[in-house]
Motif scaffolding. Structure first.
Motif, PDB file in Angstrom:
ATOM      1  N   LEU A 228       0.867  -1.179   0.000  1.00  0.00           N
ATOM      2  CA  LEU A 228       0.000   0.000   0.000  1.00  0.00           C
ATOM      3  C   LEU A 228       0.901   1.225   0.000  1.00  0.00           C
ATOM      4  O   LEU A 228       1.623   1.467   0.966  1.00  0.00           O
ATOM      5  CB  LEU A 228      -0.917   0.005   1.227  1.00  0.00           C
ATOM      6  N   ASP A 229       0.879   1.956  -1.096  1.00  0.00           N
ATOM      7  CA  ASP A 229       1.788   3.113  -1.260  1.00  0.00           C
ATOM      8  C   ASP A 229       3.237   2.717  -0.979  1.00  0.00           C
ATOM      9  O   ASP A 229       4.011   3.463  -0.381  1.00  0.00           O
ATOM     10  CB  ASP A 229       1.374   4.263  -0.333  1.00  0.00           C
ATOM     11  N   GLY A 230       3.595   1.488  -1.378  1.00  0.00           N
ATOM     12  CA  GLY A 230       4.964   1.010  -1.206  1.00  0.00           C
ATOM     13  C   GLY A 230       5.241   0.331   0.124  1.00  0.00           C
ATOM     14  O   GLY A 230       6.304  -0.267   0.299  1.00  0.00           O
ATOM     15  N   GLU A 231       4.302   0.405   1.071  1.00  0.00           N
ATOM     16  CA  GLU A 231       4.493  -0.225   2.389  1.00  0.00           C
ATOM     17  C   GLU A 231       3.898  -1.627   2.387  1.00  0.00           C
ATOM     18  O   GLU A 231       2.768  -1.839   1.920  1.00  0.00           O
ATOM     19  CB  GLU A 231       3.816   0.616   3.474  1.00  0.00           C
ATOM     20  N   ASP A 232       4.634  -2.590   2.921  1.00  0.00           N
ATOM     21  CA  ASP A 232       4.181  -3.978   2.977  1.00  0.00           C
ATOM     22  C   ASP A 232       3.080  -4.127   4.033  1.00  0.00           C
ATOM     23  O   ASP A 232       3.318  -3.903   5.226  1.00  0.00           O
ATOM     24  CB  ASP A 232       5.370  -4.886   3.321  1.00  0.00           C
ATOM     25  N   VAL A 233       1.874  -4.490   3.582  1.00  0.00           N
ATOM     26  CA  VAL A 233       0.742  -4.660   4.508  1.00  0.00           C
ATOM     27  C   VAL A 233       0.288  -6.118   4.556  1.00  0.00           C
ATOM     28  O   VAL A 233      -0.810  -6.421   5.030  1.00  0.00           O
ATOM     29  CB  VAL A 233      -0.442  -3.742   4.120  1.00  0.00           C
ATOM     30  N   THR A 234       1.142  -7.044   4.072  1.00  0.00           N
ATOM     31  CA  THR A 234       0.754  -8.452   4.010  1.00  0.00           C
ATOM     32  C   THR A 234       0.451  -9.019   5.386  1.00  0.00           C
ATOM     33  O   THR A 234      -0.512  -9.771   5.567  1.00  0.00           O
ATOM     34  CB  THR A 234       1.867  -9.281   3.338  1.00  0.00           C
ATOM     35  N   ALA A 235       1.257  -8.665   6.391  1.00  0.00           N
ATOM     36  CA  ALA A 235       1.044  -9.199   7.738  1.00  0.00           C
ATOM     37  C   ALA A 235      -0.314  -8.753   8.280  1.00  0.00           C
ATOM     38  O   ALA A 235      -1.021  -9.529   8.938  1.00  0.00           O
ATOM     39  CB  ALA A 235       2.164  -8.744   8.669  1.00  0.00           C
ATOM     40  N   ARG A 236      -0.692  -7.514   7.982  1.00  0.00           N
ATOM     41  CA  ARG A 236      -2.000  -7.020   8.422  1.00  0.00           C
ATOM     42  C   ARG A 236      -3.128  -7.841   7.783  1.00  0.00           C
ATOM     43  O   ARG A 236      -4.113  -8.206   8.436  1.00  0.00           O
ATOM     44  CB  ARG A 236      -2.151  -5.543   8.047  1.00  0.00           C
ATOM     45  N   LEU A 237      -2.956  -8.164   6.505  1.00  0.00           N
ATOM     46  CA  LEU A 237      -3.971  -8.945   5.811  1.00  0.00           C
ATOM     47  C   LEU A 237      -4.002 -10.385   6.318  1.00  0.00           C
ATOM     48  O   LEU A 237      -5.076 -10.999   6.376  1.00  0.00           O
ATOM     49  CB  LEU A 237      -3.706  -8.919   4.307  1.00  0.00           C
ATOM     50  N   ARG A 238      -2.852 -10.926   6.705  1.00  0.00           N
ATOM     51  CA  ARG A 238      -2.840 -12.287   7.269  1.00  0.00           C
ATOM     52  C   ARG A 238      -3.633 -12.341   8.568  1.00  0.00           C
ATOM     53  O   ARG A 238      -4.364 -13.312   8.834  1.00  0.00           O
ATOM     54  CB  ARG A 238      -1.398 -12.746   7.519  1.00  0.00           C
ATOM     55  N   ARG A 239      -3.504 -11.304   9.387  1.00  0.00           N
ATOM     56  CA  ARG A 239      -4.286 -11.270  10.638  1.00  0.00           C
ATOM     57  C   ARG A 239      -5.771 -11.205  10.325  1.00  0.00           C
ATOM     58  O   ARG A 239      -6.583 -11.853  11.005  1.00  0.00           O
ATOM     59  CB  ARG A 239      -3.849 -10.065  11.485  1.00  0.00           C
ATOM     60  N   TRP A 240      -6.123 -10.450   9.305  1.00  0.00           N
ATOM     61  CA  TRP A 240      -7.525 -10.355   8.903  1.00  0.00           C
ATOM     62  C   TRP A 240      -8.031 -11.723   8.433  1.00  0.00           C
ATOM     63  O   TRP A 240      -9.130 -12.157   8.802  1.00  0.00           O
ATOM     64  CB  TRP A 240      -7.644  -9.312   7.792  1.00  0.00           C
ATOM     65  N   ALA A 241      -7.219 -12.423   7.608  1.00  0.00           N
ATOM     66  CA  ALA A 241      -7.617 -13.737   7.105  1.00  0.00           C
ATOM     67  C   ALA A 241      -7.743 -14.744   8.239  1.00  0.00           C
ATOM     68  O   ALA A 241      -8.638 -15.594   8.241  1.00  0.00           O
ATOM     69  CB  ALA A 241      -6.612 -14.227   6.063  1.00  0.00           C
ATOM     70  N   ALA A 242      -6.844 -14.653   9.238  1.00  0.00           N
ATOM     71  CA  ALA A 242      -6.916 -15.568  10.379  1.00  0.00           C
ATOM     72  C   ALA A 242      -8.202 -15.370  11.156  1.00  0.00           C
ATOM     73  O   ALA A 242      -8.818 -16.333  11.628  1.00  0.00           O
ATOM     74  CB  ALA A 242      -5.707 -15.358  11.291  1.00  0.00           C
ATOM     75  N   ALA A 243      -8.638 -14.118  11.260  1.00  0.00           N
ATOM     76  CA  ALA A 243      -9.872 -13.833  11.992  1.00  0.00           C
ATOM     77  C   ALA A 243     -11.100 -14.302  11.221  1.00  0.00           C
ATOM     78  O   ALA A 243     -12.062 -14.811  11.803  1.00  0.00           O
ATOM     79  CB  ALA A 243      -9.970 -12.331  12.272  1.00  0.00           C
ATOM     80  N   LEU A 244     -11.069 -14.123   9.887  1.00  0.00           N
ATOM     81  CA  LEU A 244     -12.232 -14.483   9.072  1.00  0.00           C
ATOM     82  C   LEU A 244     -12.245 -15.953   8.662  1.00  0.00           C
ATOM     83  O   LEU A 244     -13.280 -16.464   8.244  1.00  0.00           O
ATOM     84  CB  LEU A 244     -12.273 -13.625   7.810  1.00  0.00           C
ATOM     85  N   GLY A 245     -11.091 -16.612   8.754  1.00  0.00           N
ATOM     86  CA  GLY A 245     -10.986 -17.983   8.273  1.00  0.00           C
ATOM     87  C   GLY A 245     -12.035 -18.932   8.815  1.00  0.00           C
ATOM     88  O   GLY A 245     -12.672 -19.654   8.044  1.00  0.00           O
ATOM     89  N   PRO A 246     -12.261 -18.972  10.138  1.00  0.00           N
ATOM     90  CA  PRO A 246     -13.272 -19.899  10.665  1.00  0.00           C
ATOM     91  C   PRO A 246     -14.665 -19.637  10.108  1.00  0.00           C
ATOM     92  O   PRO A 246     -15.425 -20.576   9.856  1.00  0.00           O
ATOM     93  CB  PRO A 246     -13.209 -19.631  12.176  1.00  0.00           C
ATOM     94  N   VAL A 247     -15.001 -18.371   9.888  1.00  0.00           N
ATOM     95  CA  VAL A 247     -16.312 -18.044   9.309  1.00  0.00           C
ATOM     96  C   VAL A 247     -16.368 -18.501   7.859  1.00  0.00           C
ATOM     97  O   VAL A 247     -17.346 -19.111   7.411  1.00  0.00           O
ATOM     98  CB  VAL A 247     -16.574 -16.526   9.396  1.00  0.00           C
ATOM     99  N   ALA A 248     -15.288 -18.219   7.090  1.00  0.00           N
ATOM    100  CA  ALA A 248     -15.256 -18.600   5.678  1.00  0.00           C
ATOM    101  C   ALA A 248     -15.378 -20.106   5.501  1.00  0.00           C
ATOM    102  O   ALA A 248     -15.975 -20.585   4.534  1.00  0.00           O
ATOM    103  CB  ALA A 248     -13.970 -18.096   5.034  1.00  0.00           C
ATOM    104  N   SER A 249     -14.845 -20.877   6.464  1.00  0.00           N
ATOM    105  CA  SER A 249     -14.909 -22.331   6.343  1.00  0.00           C
ATOM    106  C   SER A 249     -16.318 -22.866   6.523  1.00  0.00           C
ATOM    107  O   SER A 249     -16.619 -23.989   6.096  1.00  0.00           O
ATOM    108  CB  SER A 249     -13.970 -22.985   7.359  1.00  0.00           C
ATOM    109  N   LEU A 250     -17.201 -22.071   7.154  1.00  0.00           N
ATOM    110  CA  LEU A 250     -18.589 -22.495   7.365  1.00  0.00           C
ATOM    111  C   LEU A 250     -19.505 -22.072   6.223  1.00  0.00           C
ATOM    112  O   LEU A 250     -20.605 -22.611   6.087  1.00  0.00           O
ATOM    113  CB  LEU A 250     -19.122 -21.901   8.682  1.00  0.00           C
TER     114      LEU A 250
END
Length: 451
Positions: A228-250
């Motif tokens: 995002l504007d050259g800054e690595d935000v992948t770790a932030r998105l991984r935390r988001w995916a970890a939080a949503l993962g259990p819901v997405a699996s259902l």
């Protein structure tokens, strides 16, 4: 090919030439497509770049071409653009004098796409437009036509750039760079741009501020880093995916839920089409239960769109309320053309010769990767190596697609069967032979090379 240029490990670069005073001609081959109106709207966002120029629409479908031509003129008028709209059934006329040519032919139309989907499904295999044996059959039909177009462009408009949307885009790109290694050609897919768009919405920022480190092939790759504007935000998105993962699996498995699940499991953002490989059995069951295929749905949907386009074309201030595809589709094509027309270096995910940008694939073959595009061509951005298991799957898909490209170019049934056996969505003999033969017979009208 006229004009100086070179293909190397640093991409393709032409010697920039003065263009002041040019009357730029933009051509859309497959101009009657239901995608075209939104692509025109995208081009009109930068219409000053094309002032005094021509937008030429070409198609073999005269009735729908007339609808899109009228709509295009209405959209250009409403935008106040100094752009002349023309339409022709003559491909050579459309190509001659063009500077940018957007290619999106659909050989056989949606009716033959439906066969690509239905015939494999009849044998318990995934039927899909760009993947597996359905995608292989689409490549057999599309590759000869695209090679004819590239040959015509090199002869009639040698300085033109071809921006390709024709599917299956990865196999089309492979065929083009094999036959015409010096072609001014860039393959596009809107999936990576769609990922940028979705991430932008999640982060509540304009998706153009998002950049992806993407490595793989068309409809088969991974994003190792999101910027995002050259800054690595992948770790932030991984935390988001970890939080949503259990819901997405259902939730039911779809493009979005499949993407979240794979991101959570692999730690990288997947091309959404990878779900067809990792969740093959679940998707096959869903396709077998469906009352109609995606193509059969689209046949009805597209006719509704043309009726809407015809109505809008008669309005003083035309407003499209119905659309074919995601906004990322039209935005990507128009932004690539604008970056090249303005000589404005811009980062995109493109398809071309990998040139070492994707480490686990042969550098001389087509790949999909991040690159900088400007008026002189494209420069690949080398990508980090993928983990072994993810790289092995993509390498296997790529190897099968390369065999299928050779089958399409040489009219070789045995190569098509070998490709079908190797592909992860294919089948062992003798089933591979049976499905290949049924697809060859169903599409015989469009497969003269196999005769």
């Amino acid at each position: 090919m006229a004009g100086a240029g070179e293909v190397s490990g640093k991409g393709w670069h032409a010697t920039p030439q003065a263009r002041e005073g040019d009357r730029m001609k933009l051509t859309i081959i497959g101009g009657a497509s239901a995608y075209t109106p939104d692509i025109i709207l995208g081009l009109l966002q930068d219409h000053a770049l094309y002032a005094g120029g021509e937008l030429c629409l070409h198609d073999i479908d005269g009735a729908n071409l007339r609808v899109i031509e009228r709509l295009a003129r209405a959209l250009v008028r409403a935008a106040g653009a100094d752009l002349r709209v023309t339409a022709t059934l003559d491909r050579a006329e459309a190509i001659t004098g063009s500077r940018f040519i957007l290619t999106q032919p659909r050989v056989g139309g949606l009716q033959h796409r439906a066969l690509d989907e239905k015939i494999p499904l009849k044998h318990g295999l995934i039927g899909q437009e760009t993947l597996g044996l359905g995608g292989f059959a689409f490549a057999w039909r599309t590759i000869p036509v695209m090679l004819e177009i590239v040959e015509e462009v090199q002869r009639l408009a040698p300085e033109a750039w071809i921006i390709n949307y024709a599917n299956p885009a990865g196999m089309v790109t492979e065929a083009v760079i094999r036959r015409f290694p010096d072609a001014r050609f860039i393959g596009l897919c809107d999936m990576p741009t769609g990922l940028q768009w979705a991430i932008g919405r999640l982060l509540r920022v304009d998706y153009r501020r998002i950049a992806l480190d993407y490595a793989g092939i068309n409809h088969g790759g991974w994003v190792s880093r999101v910027l995002l504007d050259g800054e690595d935000v992948t770790a932030r998105l991984r935390r988001w995916a970890a939080a949503l993962g259990p819901v997405a699996s259902l939730l039911p498995l779809g493009e979005q839920t499949g993407t979240v699940r794979l991101f959570r499991q692999h730690g990288m953002v997947p091309d959404p089409y990878l779900r067809y490989y990792y969740y093959k059995d679940q998707i096959l069951k869903k396709l077998l239960r469906a009352e109609r295929t995606r193509a059969e749905f689209l046949i009805e949907r597209v006719q509704q769109l043309y009726r809407h386009y015809a109505d809008v074309a008669g309005q003083e201030q035309p407003v499209l309320k119905e659309h074919r595809g995601h906004p990322a589709h039209s935005d990507l094509a128009s932004q690539v053309i604008a970056a090249m027309a303005a000589n404005r270096p811009t980062r995109f995910v493109i398809q071309q010769r990998g040139a070492g940008a994707v480490r686990h694939l042969p550098p001389e073959e087509a790949a999909q990767f991040s690159a900088i595009v400007d008026g002189s061509g494209w420069t690949p951005i080398p990508q980090p190596a993928l983990p072994r298991k993810e790289a092995e799957l993509i390498a296997r898909i790529k190897a099968s697609e390369t065999l299928n490209v050779r089958a399409a170019m040489e009219g070789d049934r045995s190569l098509a069967v070998e490709a079908a056996e190797l592909n992860p969505l294919g089948a062992p003999r003798p089933l591979a032979e049976k499905v290949v033969d049924e697809l060859l017979a169903a599409h015989r009208k469009y497969l003269p090379q196999f005769a």
